[in-house]
Write an enzyme that holds these catalytic residues in place. Structure first.
Site, PDB file in Angstrom:
ATOM      1  N   PHE A  59      -8.869  -4.855  -6.606  1.00 61.37           N
ATOM      2  CA  PHE A  59      -8.698  -6.290  -6.380  1.00 61.37           C
ATOM      3  C   PHE A  59      -7.225  -6.574  -6.124  1.00 61.37           C
ATOM      4  CE2 PHE A  59      -7.801 -10.678  -7.517  1.00 61.37           C
ATOM      5  CZ  PHE A  59      -8.734 -11.330  -6.723  1.00 61.37           C
ATOM      6  N   ASP A 118       0.216  -2.272  -7.401  1.00 56.94           N
ATOM      7  CA  ASP A 118      -0.113  -3.653  -7.746  1.00 56.94           C
ATOM      8  C   ASP A 118      -0.192  -3.733  -9.272  1.00 56.94           C
ATOM      9  OD1 ASP A 118      -1.355  -6.023  -8.431  1.00 56.94           O
ATOM     10  OD2 ASP A 118      -2.799  -5.987  -6.772  1.00 56.94           O
ATOM     11  N   LYS A 176       1.146 -12.200 -12.883  1.00 54.40           N
ATOM     12  CA  LYS A 176       0.463 -12.887 -13.996  1.00 54.40           C
ATOM     13  C   LYS A 176       1.316 -13.158 -15.248  1.00 54.40           C
ATOM     14  CE  LYS A 176      -4.329 -12.213 -12.824  1.00 54.40           C
ATOM     15  NZ  LYS A 176      -4.736 -11.258 -11.796  1.00 54.40           N
TER      16      LYS A 176
END
Ligand SMILES: *Cc1c(COP(=O)(O)O)cnc(C)c1O
Length: 387
Positions: free
Chosen positions: A127, A214, A243
């Protein structure tokens, strides 16, 4: 009909206040938050140092655009570079945007080398976000469905499979980068073999490919190191994070070192909001706090406590296929679909998440106490046993 687009399905809980590991709904009910806004509020809700930094900066200067020097941006970049071993930083407002920068770097790197139609290898089950390029890189047909034509230049290969990389390199002469998560988060807390990243690093060195990680979910201390690759003693060429960086203030970063430095030149990329004084002040406070406390060690210990605790409690439970994690990124894989456990946990005062349909995902804040970890183990084990 509601005035909001239905992109998130029906939402039934309204949270109005948070402090540390706890949040409260509009009826005053208290919850232990084991999602942390999807791995965002690592320092817990309303952390005083972060709130203070934000309110002071908001009262001074929030935004000037990147037409001007932004000292907070420079200071945050210095700290990120020091903590990551990378060389330079570009700031965005979200994870997907940080990944967009990374994907543009891969293309520019390839095009600068004269490689025709450069390819980035990406992973099945990954993702990377919801923009067109990042959903095209994402290895999940559900995320891509309905959005054809996708952005090309991506080849998906199986995760945790070094031979698949070698096969792809044999098949395609125009590969320029490998882009992956060190642990697949949305894909169900998939933890690769301990030497996987090291082997990819070797392959990238040998073939002059960019290793691009990532770490939007795994970064900023969650796995017990500032970045997950630091468990392997390697360094990527391109690193994205977001995040946990602002503890709730939207901010993302794309970092480069080695061959990826100076690939993007003035005029190649930009952002109106990226790296504004407000979000950078929040992130500086987050990194200062993480460096001042024993948060990383705690993340590591708590992750072990959770995995060991669940393994002990659920060892005879036939529904459990696997319990795994890295730091405070914990997954309990069941042999069946289990989304109903989210509502059951909520009725017991606990916020959790299910990903990939059958994996209970726990992303508690790094400020979780040992007693709260036991509380999580107790409540969730009983719910799983009774499913
Ligand atoms: C959340 C996430 C993203 C997307 O971040 P946004 O801020 O939602 O755009 C990308 N990659 C990974 C690994 C993520 O967990």
């Amino acid at each position: 009909m509601t005035s909001l687009m239905n992109t998130y399905g029906q939402r039934t809980l309204t949270l109005t206040r948070g402090a540390g590991t706890r949040v409260w709904d509009d009826a005053g009910n208290e919850y232990l938050d084991a999602i942390s806004g999807i791995a965002v509020c690592g320092l817990g809700h309303a952390h005083p140092a972060v709130s203070k930094a934000i309110s002071e900066q908001a009262a001074t200067l929030m935004h000037v655009s990147n037409l001007y020097n932004i000292p907070q941006q420079q200071a945050l970049a210095d700290t990120l570079v020091e903590l990551s071993g990378m060389s330079q930083v570009f700031f965005s407002n979200s994870g997907a945007e940080a990944n967009e920068a990374a994907l543009k770097i891969a293309r520019k790197y390839g095009n600068d080398k004269g490689i025709d139609r450069p390819i980035t290898l990406v992973m099945e089950n990954s993702f990377h976000g919801r923009t067109l390029a990042t959903l095209s890189a994402t290895g999940n047909p559900k995320v891509q469905a309905g959005f054809a034509p996708l952005v090309d230049g991506f080849v998906h290969i199986p995760y945790n499979d070094v031979d698949a990389v070698r096969r792809a390199l044999n098949e395609f002469s125009n590969v320029v980068a490998i882009f992956l998560e060190p642990v697949q988060g949305e894909g169900g807390i998939q933890v690769p073999d301990s030497q996987y990243l090291n082997q990819l690093r070797d392959i990238c060195d040998k073939h002059e490919l960019l290793l691009m990680l990532d770490e939007i979910q795994t970064g900023i201390g969650r796995t017990g190191k500032f970045f997950a690759y630091q468990h392997n003693g390697i360094i990527p060429d391109v690193l994205t994070t977001a995040k946990g960086l602002g503890n709730g203030m939207p901010i993302g970063a794309c970092l480069v070192q080695g061959a990826a430095v100076n690939v993007l030149q003035a005029g190649n990329h930009g952002s109106t909001f990226g790296g504004n004084p407000l979000s950078c002040s929040a992130a500086i406070a987050v990194l200062n706090e993480l460096q001042a406390g024993d948060y990383l060690q705690r993340a590591s210990n708590l992750g072990k406590q959770l995995v060991d605790g669940f393994s002990q409690r659920l060892k005879t439970c036939k529904k459990v296929r696997d319990i795994r994690g890295m730091g405070l990124l914990v997954g309990i894989e069941l042999d069946r679909e289990c989304s109903e456990i989210v509502a059951l946990a909520r009725s017991k005062g606990l916020l959790i998440n299910v990903t990939a349909g059958n994996i209970v995902r726990l992303l508690p804040p790094l400020v979780l106490s040992d007693a709260e970890a036991e509380e999580l183990i107790d409540i969730i084990s009983v719910l799983i046993e009774n499913l």
